[in-house]
Each structure stands twice: as C-alpha cells, then as structure tokens.
Design an enzyme around this catalytic site. Structure first.
Site, PDB file in Angstrom:
ATOM      1  N   GLU A   1     -21.591 -53.775 -38.786  1.00  0.00           N
ATOM      2  CA  GLU A   1     -22.511 -54.184 -37.734  1.00  0.00           C
ATOM      3  C   GLU A   1     -23.741 -53.280 -37.758  1.00  0.00           C
ATOM      4  OE1 GLU A   1     -20.264 -51.051 -37.027  1.00  0.00           O
ATOM      5  OE2 GLU A   1     -19.202 -52.918 -36.609  1.00  0.00           O
ATOM      6  N   ASP A   2     -24.850 -53.785 -37.223  1.00  0.00           N
ATOM      7  CA  ASP A   2     -26.062 -52.988 -37.144  1.00  0.00           C
ATOM      8  C   ASP A   2     -25.878 -51.855 -36.141  1.00  0.00           C
ATOM      9  OD1 ASP A   2     -27.321 -54.591 -38.996  1.00  0.00           O
ATOM     10  OD2 ASP A   2     -28.295 -55.861 -37.490  1.00  0.00           O
ATOM     11  N   VAL A   3     -26.784 -50.897 -36.196  1.00  0.00           N
ATOM     12  CA  VAL A   3     -26.700 -49.723 -35.335  1.00  0.00           C
ATOM     13  C   VAL A   3     -26.723 -50.101 -33.851  1.00  0.00           C
ATOM     14  CG1 VAL A   3     -29.206 -49.393 -35.452  1.00  0.00           C
ATOM     15  CG2 VAL A   3     -27.747 -47.453 -34.879  1.00  0.00           C
TER      16      VAL A   3
ATOM     17  N   ARG B   1     -35.405 -57.279 -43.115  1.00  0.00           N
ATOM     18  CA  ARG B   1     -34.957 -55.933 -42.705  1.00  0.00           C
ATOM     19  C   ARG B   1     -33.953 -55.318 -43.681  1.00  0.00           C
ATOM     20  NH1 ARG B   1     -29.966 -56.396 -39.800  1.00  0.00           N
ATOM     21  NH2 ARG B   1     -29.414 -58.580 -39.456  1.00  0.00           N
TER      22      ARG B   1
ATOM     23  N   LYS C   1     -28.931 -62.320 -36.037  1.00  0.00           N
ATOM     24  CA  LYS C   1     -30.263 -62.037 -35.494  1.00  0.00           C
ATOM     25  C   LYS C   1     -31.292 -62.990 -36.088  1.00  0.00           C
ATOM     26  CE  LYS C   1     -29.475 -57.110 -34.610  1.00  0.00           C
ATOM     27  NZ  LYS C   1     -29.828 -55.721 -35.000  1.00  0.00           N
TER      28      LYS C   1
END
Length: 374
Positions: free
Chosen positions: A188-190, A292, A332
């Site tokens: 997962e992203d930060v 990203r 996202k």
C-alpha cells in the site's frame, strides 16, 4: 582424488567390475563421516547431516597449487585470473579442467596411485551458520504517514520508520539473525491504511542463532510487536517453511482486494447521481503505468477489473466508494484518471472532475498464512 578414482577404476576393471563416477563418494562426504562422530562426542549431541545448522571449514594445502600446474598447461582456457582470488586454481576451475582432460593425458602427468602428501592441510577458516528461518503473519497499518518499506531517496531518509522495520526489529532481536528479507502480498502507499484482517507478509531471517520457538513464545513475540507501536498491529504470527511462502504469491493477479475510497467532486452531486455505480459489475479498465510510479515500473498498459462498487453519499461534494477489484488495480488512478491514463475512471463516469482524499485497504483475499487462535 582423480588419481585415486582412476586407480580404483583400474582395479575394479581387473576384477571384471565396472565403476562410474556416480559410484564415488565425494571427499567432503567422507570428511563428514569422519568428523560427525568426533563432534557428537565432544558436544554431547547427535549429528544430523540434514540439519539446518552448518559448519563450514576452509582448508589450505601448500602442495595443492603445485599439483595443479599440469592442468593449466593441458587446459589453459579453464584457468583465468580473477579479482579477489589469490590463485587461479579455484575449485570450479580445477573441476572443469578434470572433466575436460582425457584419462590418458592425466595419467601421463600425475602419478597413479597418488603419492602421499608431504604436509598436512591447515584449517584456515571455520564458520557456523544456521539455515534461514521464515516467519509469516498478517499486518494492519493504521497510519497515513508510514511506508511499507524504508523510504530513502538519493541516500536521504524521508520518514523515520516503516512497516517492515517495526515488525522486523523485534524478530531480529529474538531470533538473533544477521539480516532479514521482507516480502508481502502487494503493498500500500504511504498514505493508505490497511484494515480488516490485514495484509499477508513473510520475513526470512538469515543465519539466526535461535530457531526454536513454541506457539506461546510466538504469541508473546506478536504481543511485543503490537505493544511497541500504535501505527501497526500483526496477527497470526507463525513459523513457516520456505515452500509455504510460495502460496502467498500464487496467482497473485487473480486474487481480489477490497477498498474504501473517500472521493471529492468539483461539481455538486446528489445521491441519485452516483447510485448507478452500484449497478456496474466487472468493469474493465485499461491502466497505463501511473505517472507516480513510472520511475520504478516499466511503461505498459495493464487490463484490470473492478468487480463491484457500492457508493455511500456524504454531501454535495463527497461520497465514499467501496470497491472489490482485481489485485494490482491502481485505485487512486481509477478515481482521478491520471490525466486520461486510466480509462474509464470515476471522473469520466460521473462526467466531472473527481479526486481521492483517503484510501483504505479493507481486505486482501489471500488465504494464507493459516489463521491462528490469537
């Protein structure tokens, strides 16, 4: 060793018996036969040739290089100088040359039977190592400011800790290992939380000094990890085999994951404006590698599927969307479209600008590791 083998082969031939290389016991195996009883007597424990505990002994013999010189003449292409090697007569180079040289050529240059050595070999180095131990479990991440692995860019650390470190530091201390390798079922992203039953993970502990832990001790270690931070929690912490870890990665893209996304829209919405999302099933997406992550992932168009969606109206500019998706879907980008790189997206479906404010992983549908009664 080759000279001794040729002698035995000749003697067996004289008796009308055949002998193949597979019939010969390797020197290291013979050494084990000699040393195991001595170690057992000295240490007072039985010796097990299949144990994960390994004692490595490096011997040096001053006459060895001299004995190999004729091989360099007969097979010069097998011996090439290499960096950090004191001699060109490495084990692999000598084996390669012995496989290449003809028996008659070997016998011309080397005595058979071999002459007795003039000097004893010397043990240069003795190392004790334990085979790797593997620990698995599931973790929850409650912080929106915590990366899964250390976040370091151009040698500079961006955040002080990570999921990997918060778990592994306690395992390293208890298992007294030299190092570790962390892996998980996705990441997962930060700024994304992982809720529900958590995300499966596994840690390889390299050369641990302690390898035996009872179920109660593992439960206590789990509690120690959970008491050390309010950013993560682990469950189902257990010892597993190397082979079992493969189950975590099996058919990874066929697995499903569920998410909860808090979405903002530029134009005002009513409940009926988003209700149609609930009826969409098996929505196919074309996702170009997101901008990203383009610096670390190859440019490609990936087909992903949104299995189901359920909307939850909040106010004129906000709603929550619960999604069940194919693993590997960029959520996202599905919301904001990534400048048209993900099609379709929530913005295009609603015909307005949409962006994501918060994202939570609600479940990772991987049936591993086994659930424990914690």
């Amino acid at each position: 060793m080759r000279a001794a083998w040729l002698l035995v082969k000749q003697e067996m031939g004289n008796l009308g018996l055949s002998l193949a290389k597979d019939d010969i016991v390797q020197l290291k195996e013979a050494y084990k036969w000699i040393i195991h009883p001595q170690l057992s007597e000295e240490l007072g424990v039985p010796a097990d040739g299949k144990s994960l505990f390994e004692v490595s002994v490096v011997f040096a013999h001053p006459e060895t290089d001299e004995e190999c010189h004729f091989l360099a003449t007969a097979c010069p292409d097998c011996f090439k100088p290499a960096k950090n090697k004191q001699s060109v007569f490495t084990r692999m180079a000598v084996i390669k040359a012995l496989e290449k040289i003809k028996e008659e050529d070997f016998l011309k240059h080397f005595p058979c039977p071999p002459s007795s050595p003039k000097n004893l070999c010397v043990a240069l180095e003795i190392q004790c190592n334990n085979g790797a131990v593997f620990v698995a479990g599931r973790y929850n991440k409650y912080s929106r400011n915590l990366p899964q692995t250390p976040w370091i860019i151009d040698g500079e650390r961006k955040l002080e800790s990570s999921v990997e470190e918060l778990i592994s530091e306690h395992l390293m201390a208890e298992f007294k290992a030299d190092s570790f390798n962390f892996s998980s079922s996705g990441r997962e992203d930060v700024d994304v939380r992982t809720l529900g039953n958590g995300r499966p993970f596994a840690i390889e502990l390299v050369n641990p000094r302690r390898i035996h832990f009872t179920a109660e001790e593992m439960k206590g270690l789990q509690q120690t990890i959970n008491n050390s931070s309010d950013k993560i929690q682990v469950r189902d912490l257990q010892l597993v085999t190397r082979e079992a870890i493969g189950r975590m990665k099996e058919g990874e893209e066929e697995k499903t994951k569920t998410y909860s996304a808090l979405i903002w829209t530029d134009k005002a919405i009513q409940k009926e404006d988003i209700a149609f999302l609930d009826d969409i099933k098996e929505l196919k997406l074309d996702q170009k590698t997101p901008l990203r992550v383009l610096h670390r992932r190859p440019l490609a168009v990936r087909c992903r599927i949104i299995h189901t969606m359920k909307s939850e109206y909040i106010d004129e500019h906000h709603f929550r969307l619960h999604l069940k998706t194919q693993a590997g879907t960029y959520i996202k980008e599905f919301v904001h479209g990534d400048f048209g790189r993900t099609k379709p997206n929530i913005g295009s479906l609603l015909n307005r600008t949409a962006d994501i404010l918060e994202l939570d992983v609600e479940s990772v549908d991987v049936d591993w590791p086994p659930t424990l009664d914690n």
